[in-house]
Design an enzyme around this catalytic site. Structure first.
Site, PDB file in Angstrom:
ATOM      1  N   HIS A   1       0.818  -1.230   0.000  1.00 61.27           N
ATOM      2  CA  HIS A   1       0.000   0.000   0.000  1.00 61.27           C
ATOM      3  C   HIS A   1       0.847   1.273   0.000  1.00 61.27           C
ATOM      4  CE1 HIS A   1      -3.585  -2.324   0.476  1.00 61.27           C
ATOM      5  NE2 HIS A   1      -3.278  -2.758   1.683  1.00 61.27           N
TER       6      HIS A   1
ATOM      7  N   ASP B   1      -2.465 -10.924  -2.096  1.00 61.81           N
ATOM      8  CA  ASP B   1      -3.031 -10.370  -0.860  1.00 61.81           C
ATOM      9  C   ASP B   1      -4.503 -10.014  -1.109  1.00 61.81           C
ATOM     10  OD1 ASP B   1      -1.873  -8.877   1.862  1.00 61.81           O
ATOM     11  OD2 ASP B   1      -3.619  -7.842   1.016  1.00 61.81           O
TER      12      ASP B   1
ATOM     13  N   HIS C   1      -6.091  -7.504  -0.315  1.00 62.74           N
ATOM     14  CA  HIS C   1      -6.226  -6.088  -0.657  1.00 62.74           C
ATOM     15  C   HIS C   1      -5.470  -5.788  -1.955  1.00 62.74           C
ATOM     16  CE1 HIS C   1      -6.481  -6.286   3.830  1.00 62.74           C
ATOM     17  NE2 HIS C   1      -7.535  -5.533   3.603  1.00 62.74           N
TER      18      HIS C   1
ATOM     19  N   ASP D   1      -4.188 -12.776   3.857  1.00 63.08           N
ATOM     20  CA  ASP D   1      -5.466 -12.312   4.407  1.00 63.08           C
ATOM     21  C   ASP D   1      -6.664 -12.646   3.527  1.00 63.08           C
ATOM     22  OD1 ASP D   1      -4.405 -10.532   2.591  1.00 63.08           O
ATOM     23  OD2 ASP D   1      -4.389  -8.813   3.954  1.00 63.08           O
TER      24      ASP D   1
END
Ligand SMILES: [Zn+2]
Length: 344
Positions: free
Chosen positions: A123, A159, A161, A246
């Site tokens: 991120h 991931d 995200h 995740d």
């Protein structure tokens, strides 16, 4: 296999608000995984800190300076990104571990490496920390590989995200392919199938947004229809994996239903491509993963897939027993967006 590089986070619990998913026990979990692999004869290496020059390939000078001001301090950097007094040093080690993994793999002293790092990176934008990430470890590693002579680097990010930072850093660069599977819509909001890169990088960003609840078969379909064919056509000199855990069914943040075995299957598929395209050069760098039991088991599955003898046999995916059309819906959209760029 080869090598595991470790950088454990030591984010103190008191530095984070109640219920914050950053947990100091994570370091113990990663240490335990490393200890098990050490007993099996795997080489474990302590990372070096990334240098300002290495970070500066993907981060601007102002961001690097701001991060250095958090040294030995507790700071809140955005809504969910905090530092403890140790974070600055640990973040430099996390980026350095990814670089070290790349150097070992590019140098052919090892064909595969896993960097177990925290804080995560995908991120982090060129100019700011975001979403627990201070530096973009995988982007720093990809830029380092390019500086070391790799003509083309592929990054695959599974991931849960979307890796907004990695996408933005390389979205105009045709030499770095970014492919992401992720829950969508979801944090951080980016990662629509329509985002396919810009300028010279058009077509070299591949987003596979999946609806919440996706299962192993959805990911298997996304891999076989999109991720793997695009990688084989791109023919990277190095494959870097943003290995977030995740999307695991037990994860308290993500809403996906991946089994532990699916993480092994995804890694085995990527390793097959690496064996075909780039002499097996593959580096996995950890990102998220907030159920510590699922994290440990999935890390084992991923390391196992790196460590297994090279094989050309089709990868066995675990059947989930759940029917879902999320994968098919996603690949229909992605095919429309990337027609003209890839044969998929
Ligand atoms: Zn994540």
């Amino acid at each position: 296999m080869s090598v595991i590089l470790i950088s454990t986070d030591r984010f103190a619990e008191h530095q984070t608000p109640p219920g914050h998913p950053e947990r100091p026990e994570r370091a113990e979990v990663m240490d335990a995984v490393a200890a098990r692999w050490r007993e099996r004869g795997t080489e474990i290496v302590a990372p070096r800190e990334a240098t300002t020059e290495q970070l500066g390939r993907v981060h601007d000078a102002e961001h690097i300076r701001r991060m250095s001001e958090t040294r030995l301090k507790s700071r809140q950097l955005d809504a969910d990104t905090y530092t403890s007094p140790e974070s600055y040093e640990i973040a430099l080690l996390a980026a350095g571990a990814a670089i070290d993994a790349v150097e070992r793999v590019m140098g052919d002293s090892h064909k595969a490496a896993v960097a177990m790092v925290r804080p995560p990176g995908h991120h982090a934008e060129r100019d700011r920390a975001m979403g627990f990430c201070l530096y973009n470890n995988v982007a720093v590693a990809a830029a380092h590989a390019r500086a070391q002579g790799a003509a083309k680097v592929a990054i695959v990010d599974y991931d849960v995200h979307h890796g907004n930072g990695t996408q933005h850093i390389f979205e105009t660069d045709p030499h770095v392919l970014y492919i992401s599977t992720h829950q969508f819509p979801y944090y951080p909001g980016t990662g629509a199938a329509q985002e396919v890169g810009r300028g010279a990088g058009l077509g070299f960003t591949v987003n596979v947004p999946l609806e919440v609840g996706a299962v192993d078969e959805d990911y298997q379909l996304a891999f076989s229809a999109i991720v793997l064919p695009v990688l084989r056509q791109f023919e990277p000199d190095l494959l870097i994996v943003s290995a977030g855990f995740d999307a695991h069914e037990r994860d308290p943040l993500g809403g996906m239903r991946l089994s532990t075995a699916a993480f092994g299957a995804m890694t085995a598929e990527l390793r097959l491509v690496a064996e075909e395209c780039c002499r097996g050069r593959i580096v996995s760098v950890t990102e998220g993963g907030y159920d510590l039991h699922a994290l440990a088991a999935s890390l084992d599955a991923v390391i196992e897939a790196h460590a297994a003898p090279a094989s050309t046999s089709p990868v066995q995916w675990p059947p989930s027993g759940v029917s879902s059309d999320r994968g098919q819906i996603a690949i229909n959209t992605v095919r429309q967006m990337l027609r003209g760029h890839w044969t998929i």
